[in-house]
Motif scaffolding. Structure first.
Motif, PDB file in Angstrom:
ATOM      1  N   THR A   1      -4.832   6.392  -2.378  1.00 26.07           N
ATOM      2  CA  THR A   1      -4.213   5.229  -2.066  1.00 26.07           C
ATOM      3  C   THR A   1      -4.070   4.199  -3.010  1.00 26.07           C
ATOM      4  O   THR A   1      -4.928   4.168  -3.711  1.00 26.07           O
ATOM      5  CB  THR A   1      -4.932   4.419  -0.992  1.00 26.07           C
ATOM      6  OG1 THR A   1      -5.335   5.542   0.315  1.00 26.07           O
ATOM      7  CG2 THR A   1      -4.306   3.278  -0.296  1.00 26.07           C
TER       8      THR A   1
ATOM      9  N   ILE B   1       0.743  -1.464  -0.041  1.00 22.26           N
ATOM     10  CA  ILE B   1       0.054  -0.047   0.127  1.00 22.26           C
ATOM     11  C   ILE B   1       0.900   1.394   0.014  1.00 22.26           C
ATOM     12  O   ILE B   1       1.729   1.591   0.678  1.00 22.26           O
ATOM     13  CB  ILE B   1      -0.811   0.251   1.349  1.00 22.26           C
ATOM     14  CG1 ILE B   1      -1.900  -1.043   1.087  1.00 22.26           C
ATOM     15  CG2 ILE B   1      -1.590   1.362   1.421  1.00 22.26           C
ATOM     16  CD1 ILE B   1      -2.843  -1.105   2.465  1.00 22.26           C
TER      17      ILE B   1
ATOM     18  N   GLN C   1       0.627   5.688  -0.264  1.00 23.04           N
ATOM     19  CA  GLN C   1      -0.402   6.735   0.119  1.00 23.04           C
ATOM     20  C   GLN C   1       0.155   8.154  -0.297  1.00 23.04           C
ATOM     21  O   GLN C   1       1.289   8.349  -0.203  1.00 23.04           O
ATOM     22  CB  GLN C   1      -0.624   6.929   1.593  1.00 23.04           C
ATOM     23  CG  GLN C   1      -1.361   5.770   1.902  1.00 23.04           C
ATOM     24  CD  GLN C   1      -2.186   5.819   3.355  1.00 23.04           C
ATOM     25  OE1 GLN C   1      -3.594   6.091   3.385  1.00 23.04           O
ATOM     26  NE2 GLN C   1      -1.304   5.766   4.222  1.00 23.04           N
TER      27      GLN C   1
END
Length: 370
Positions: free
Chosen positions: A286, A191, A193
């Motif tokens: 994201t 992930i 961001q």
């Protein structure tokens, strides 16, 4: 002590800026050596929550005339059993003579001989305590003549400012630790961001986003960056950020970044609770990479979580990665019948009702963070 403009420029400002240096306070120490006409110096920094095996940070500085000399050996000084560091009264400047053991003549002779060998004839010690969360010890030494009263007053005068800088440094270290832990956990999940303002400009990006996306400087005098995208994608991103900036909390948009790779960016109206003052982003973006934990690490977590045998855990991990039971069993050297029997035991131990339920359990648990 009257604060001079030279003090602000050479000592106090480097203390503030020094919390961002690595190691910290290097410029401050160099300026302090110059202001006090010290020959060599060091600062030892210790954090209260550091582990027993963690070494303290030591900043060594020498005047230009002593650049060829070895740095002060703080370990050898410690072995001399001078006045115990922890017993020094914070913010009081100690002369070297106050650190010697006059109660034991043999020890005193040993201390003086070792100090002479290290080229230390005159010195000043200063301990600074930052409210129990950190301590700093400074030693400045000279060889031919003692420190002047002005030099000692300078040391005493900077003590409370160094204590404040230490407290700020510890708070910054704590914030860095929290940010690094969060970033590492997200990175294991693939992930990344980004924070955007309402015009689509990038305010911040974490290491995962930095590694997979391209950025371009914001045109014009205002500092900032933008994502390097196709023109139509850039327009879509700007429009989405402007819309989300005015939207209700919880609003989301999906932006396709690359049709070829299928990579998308989930845009959400920012709902971060930041302490003031803060530049608050309007939108959080994201992205998700196809990243999974190593098979061995995942199997180890599954075995520990659910009491699986090593073979059962390896099979469960392979199934969660998208392999069929027979295919995963063959890769582990299991016959089809054995693989099916293992899967039944896995379902029983994990309280799952089948392959899909097992995948859900694994992906929602701790295994992907291994």
């Amino acid at each position: 002590m009257a604060i001079l403009s030279a003090d602000q420029r050479e000592l106090f400002l480097p203390l503030v800026e020094g919390i961002h240096e690595s190691p910290p306070f290097g410029a401050f120490m160099r300026n302090l050596v110059a202001r006090t006409y010290a020959r060599r110096a060091f600062m030892i920094l210790t954090l209260a929550n550091a582990g027993p095996a963690q070494q303290p940070s030591v900043i060594h500085v020498a005047a230009p005339r002593a650049a060829h000399e070895p740095p002060l050996d703080f370990r050898r000084l410690d072995a001399l059993r001078l006045h115990p560091y922890g017993a020094l009264r914070p913010e009081r400047v100690y002369a070297l003579d106050e650190m010697l053991d006059y109660d034991r003549p043999a020890q005193l002779a040993h201390q003086r001989a070792a100090l002479d060998e290290m080229g230390i004839r005159y010195g000043r010690w200063l301990r600074v305590s930052a409210g129990g969360v950190a301590d700093a010890w400074l030693l400045l030494v000279r060889e031919r003549e003692d420190f002047s009263a002005a030099a000692v007053a300078t040391l005493a005068g900077i003590a409370p400012h160094l204590a404040a800088a230490l407290r700020t440094l510890v708070a910054l270290i704590d914030q860095r630790l929290q940010a690094t832990m969060a970033q590492r956990a997200l990175a294991r999940l693939g992930i990344g961001q980004l924070a955007f303002d309402g015009l689509g400009r990038v305010m911040a990006a974490d290491p995962v986003a930095e590694s997979v996306l391209a950025f371009t400087p914001e045109p014009g005098p205002r500092p900032g960056r933008r994502l390097q995208l196709l023109p139509e994608t850039t327009r879509a991103l700007d429009a989405a950020c402007a819309e989300l900036a005015e939207a209700e909390p919880g609003a989301i948009r999906l932006l396709r970044l690359d049709e070829r790779t299928g990579r998308g960016l989930l845009l959400r109206k920012a709902d971060l609770d930041l302490s003031e003052p803060a530049a608050t982003p309007a939108v959080i973006g994201t992205l998700r990479l196809q990243r999974r934990e190593s098979a061995a690490a995942g199997a180890a977590v599954l075995a520990a979580e659910h009491g699986l045998s090593p073979r059962e855990a390896a099979l469960a991990q392979a199934i969660s990665a998208g392999q069929g039971i027979i295919e995963a069993g063959e890769a582990l050297g299991l016959t089809s019948e054995t693989a099916r029997n293992y899967s039944k035991r896995i379902y029983a131990k994990t309280a799952t009702s089948g392959q899909a339920d097992l995948v859900r359990l694994v992906l929602a648990g701790l295994t992907p963070l291994a």
